[in-house]
Scaffold this active site. Structure first.
Site, PDB file in Angstrom:
ATOM      1  N   LYS A 157       0.836  -1.196   0.000  1.00 41.21           N
ATOM      2  CA  LYS A 157       0.000   0.000   0.000  1.00 41.21           C
ATOM      3  C   LYS A 157       0.871   1.246   0.000  1.00 41.21           C
ATOM      4  O   LYS A 157       1.876   1.313   0.720  1.00 41.21           O
ATOM      5  CB  LYS A 157      -0.915   0.034   1.239  1.00 41.21           C
ATOM      6  CG  LYS A 157      -1.834  -1.152   1.364  1.00 41.21           C
ATOM      7  CD  LYS A 157      -2.579  -1.170   2.686  1.00 41.21           C
ATOM      8  CE  LYS A 157      -3.669  -0.143   2.739  1.00 41.21           C
ATOM      9  NZ  LYS A 157      -4.506  -0.312   3.968  1.00 41.21           N
ATOM     10  N   GLY A 163      -8.337   6.345  -1.460  1.00 44.55           N
ATOM     11  CA  GLY A 163      -9.250   6.091  -2.566  1.00 44.55           C
ATOM     12  C   GLY A 163      -9.008   4.786  -3.279  1.00 44.55           C
ATOM     13  O   GLY A 163      -9.443   4.599  -4.424  1.00 44.55           O
ATOM     14  N   GLY A 164      -8.312   3.849  -2.629  1.00 38.91           N
ATOM     15  CA  GLY A 164      -8.067   2.553  -3.245  1.00 38.91           C
ATOM     16  C   GLY A 164      -6.914   2.529  -4.231  1.00 38.91           C
ATOM     17  O   GLY A 164      -6.598   1.480  -4.799  1.00 38.91           O
ATOM     18  N   LYS A 200      -0.955  -7.701   6.030  1.00 43.64           N
ATOM     19  CA  LYS A 200      -1.555  -8.988   5.725  1.00 43.64           C
ATOM     20  C   LYS A 200      -2.810  -8.744   4.896  1.00 43.64           C
ATOM     21  O   LYS A 200      -3.630  -7.893   5.236  1.00 43.64           O
ATOM     22  CB  LYS A 200      -1.910  -9.724   7.014  1.00 43.64           C
ATOM     23  CG  LYS A 200      -2.627 -11.046   6.811  1.00 43.64           C
ATOM     24  CD  LYS A 200      -1.742 -12.095   6.178  1.00 43.64           C
ATOM     25  CE  LYS A 200      -2.453 -13.427   6.041  1.00 43.64           C
ATOM     26  NZ  LYS A 200      -1.641 -14.424   5.314  1.00 43.64           N
ATOM     27  N   LYS A 236     -15.482   2.816  -2.851  1.00 48.55           N
ATOM     28  CA  LYS A 236     -16.825   2.583  -2.333  1.00 48.55           C
ATOM     29  C   LYS A 236     -17.904   2.939  -3.351  1.00 48.55           C
ATOM     30  O   LYS A 236     -17.768   3.913  -4.095  1.00 48.55           O
ATOM     31  CB  LYS A 236     -17.028   3.403  -1.058  1.00 48.55           C
ATOM     32  CG  LYS A 236     -16.005   3.110   0.024  1.00 48.55           C
ATOM     33  CD  LYS A 236     -16.008   4.192   1.087  1.00 48.55           C
ATOM     34  CE  LYS A 236     -14.830   4.045   2.028  1.00 48.55           C
ATOM     35  NZ  LYS A 236     -14.676   5.195   2.922  1.00 48.55           N
ATOM     36  N   ARG A 290     -10.777  14.535   6.978  1.00 47.43           N
ATOM     37  CA  ARG A 290     -11.624  15.417   6.164  1.00 47.43           C
ATOM     38  C   ARG A 290     -13.059  14.928   6.255  1.00 47.43           C
ATOM     39  O   ARG A 290     -13.332  13.896   6.851  1.00 47.43           O
ATOM     40  CB  ARG A 290     -11.177  15.355   4.701  1.00 47.43           C
ATOM     41  CG  ARG A 290     -11.132  13.925   4.165  1.00 47.43           C
ATOM     42  CD  ARG A 290     -10.821  13.858   2.690  1.00 47.43           C
ATOM     43  NE  ARG A 290     -10.477  12.519   2.256  1.00 47.43           N
ATOM     44  CZ  ARG A 290     -11.342  11.546   1.985  1.00 47.43           C
ATOM     45  NH1 ARG A 290     -12.647  11.761   2.150  1.00 47.43           N
ATOM     46  NH2 ARG A 290     -10.941  10.361   1.571  1.00 47.43           N
ATOM     47  N   ARG A 336     -23.701   5.976  -4.680  1.00 50.53           N
ATOM     48  CA  ARG A 336     -22.940   6.951  -5.468  1.00 50.53           C
ATOM     49  C   ARG A 336     -23.279   6.725  -6.946  1.00 50.53           C
ATOM     50  O   ARG A 336     -22.914   5.686  -7.530  1.00 50.53           O
ATOM     51  CB  ARG A 336     -21.439   6.771  -5.266  1.00 50.53           C
ATOM     52  CG  ARG A 336     -20.977   6.910  -3.833  1.00 50.53           C
ATOM     53  CD  ARG A 336     -19.467   6.950  -3.782  1.00 50.53           C
ATOM     54  NE  ARG A 336     -18.970   6.883  -2.410  1.00 50.53           N
ATOM     55  CZ  ARG A 336     -17.706   7.104  -2.062  1.00 50.53           C
ATOM     56  NH1 ARG A 336     -16.808   7.386  -3.010  1.00 50.53           N
ATOM     57  NH2 ARG A 336     -17.324   7.025  -0.810  1.00 50.53           N
TER      58      ARG A 336
END
Length: 445
Positions: A157, A163-164, A200, A236, A290, A336
């Site tokens: 990561k 935001g993925g 993990k 999401k 935020r 969304r």
């Protein structure tokens, strides 16, 4: 209270801030790129200032131009919305240096929590569990050693990510050798920081987040939690509040979120994101410093205006609410609505909206900057708007959302509405059997 604020964002969140500010008697200035010249926030704000061409780095990420716009128009404070510079501590610090109030946490809090590595360390200090993982990895050799200790599969990561983006699942040593450099490069391109951490990788889990508000003086409350498990590519799509977790586990996670936010004397609106596995173990992932896209569902069940609370805290009026004042009622769901084609791997579908009709009726809310004739620019995210419903129970809310989706008409671009109707009809979704791999395992999307 402020007399005038500048909104350093675009789209529905800029409009969202304008609406609350207007109700509070606060004048608004909105910045825009040339691609957004005819957007609804530009049309409705008291003043608007063009800060550059369509490319984000030349407009919405152009700090000198945005600060100049704020100073030129006499704004006293800057609301960053979400995305762009909402979690940029350098921008927050530059606002402070120029006599502008940044409507959000302090640069110090943002720096402490803004990286995933920093967030993990603060969670450890706050006695909040984290997924087994590492701090920033210095080399591929460090990564190989860490993966051997953690056990495959692992997740690389971007430490500064969100935001993925900047995430890679790695299942073998061979994959890790090639993926590490790629992950660093993606992190550098997306976030300007090549730092990578490892965790993990959990194959199946729920994504649950805690909404907090703090006054910067150690007083922090939570406003419930949200389940954000329905996602595509780690981003999401549907959120709901409250979650369907057992009450004891739900309360543990809420307490953990407040404990961590208190540890840094958090100010303003923030969201702590957690993973919950099938066995009921929960782990802190990160804190978003935020307001969130999905803040609306928490507003619906609490009756609070989060932007108003942000403005009051930033203006030095404090946070008068205590935990016992927070009364959560009913169930809320948000979809969304994106200009994307779910049948073609969610390919973006920018272009002109030929006609639009949003649902209405009891318990239905729409946050959108779209209108008939509006052209969705290809330069930014594909969000057209958010459809939110509220009802007494989760089952009632699902039925209301299905009705509202079927009422909503957007002609022109492909949208995610047909997918959401299928989800509302899905028996697994109806009974709350929702994990982050839901689209793949329950709908084969």
């Amino acid at each position: 209270m402020f007399k005038k604020i500048l909104i350093a964002n675009r789209g529905e969140i800029a409009l969202r801030v304008i609406r609350t500010a207007r109700e509070m008697g606060i004048k608004t200035v909105v910045v825009y790129s040339t691609a957004d010249e005819k957007s609804l926030p530009v049309l409705l704000a008291d003043e608007s200032v063009c800060v550059g061409p369509p490319a984000s780095n030349a407009s919405y990420l152009n700090i000198p131009n945005i600060l100049s716009a704020a100073l030129m128009t006499g704004a006293e404070a800057v609301h960053p919305g979400y995305g762009f510079m909402a979690e940029n501590p350098d921008f927050a610090e530059m606002c402070r240096e120029h006599g502008l109030v940044f409507i959000g946490p302090t640069p110090e809090s943002m720096r402490a929590l803004g990286s995933k590595a920093g967030g993990r360390e603060i969670a450890r200090q706050s006695n909040v569990p984290t997924v087994p993982g590492t701090g920033v990895l210095g080399s591929v050799e460090d990564a190989l050693l860490a993966a051997k200790q953690i056990g495959y599969p692992v997740l690389l990561k971007a430490s500064a990510g969100g935001g993925g983006r900047g995430q890679k699942v790695v299942r073998t040593q061979e994959e890790l050798r090639s993926a590490f450099g790629q992950a660093q490069e993606e992190a550098r391109l997306y976030f300007g920081d090549p730092a990578i951490i490892m965790e993990k990788f959990l194959e199946e889990f729920r994504h649950v987040e805690v909404q907090v508000m703090g006054d910067g003086q150690g007083h922090v409350i939570h406003i419930g939690e949200r389940d954000c498990s329905i996602q595509r590519r780690n981003q999401k799509l549907i959120e709901e509040a409250p979650s369907t977790l057992p009450e004891s586990l739900r309360q543990e996670i809420l307490d953990a979120g407040v404990r961590l936010a208190k540890h840094v004397n958090y100010a303003g609106a923030g969201t702590l994101e957690f993973i919950v596995d099938r066995d009921g173990n929960y782990y802190f992932m990160e804190m978003n410093t935020r307001i969130q896209v999905e803040h609306t569902v928490s507003e619906m069940i609490s009756g609070l205006d989060f932007v108003k609370l942000q403005l009051q805290i930033a203006a030095g009026e404090g946070l008068s609410l205590r935990q016992e004042d927070i009364k959560l009622r009913g169930h809320a769901i948000e979809c969304r609505i994106n200009a994307e084609d779910p049948d073609k791997d969610f390919r973006p579908a920018a272009g002109r909206i030929d006609d639009v009709h949003f649902a209405g009726g009891p318990g239905v809310r729409v946050d959108s900057h779209a209108y008939t004739g509006y052209v969705i620019p290809p330069h930014y995210d594909s969000l057209i708007g958010k459809l939110i419903v509220h009802h007494d129970t989760r089952q009632d809310a699902i039925a209301r959302m299905k009705r509202a989706l079927e009422e909503t008409v957007i002609q022109g671009p492909k949208t995610t509405i047909p997918l959401y109707i299928k989800i509302m009809e899905n028996p697994f979704y109806k009974r709350g059997a929702v994990l982050t791999n839901f689209l793949k395992t329950r709908l084969e999307v």
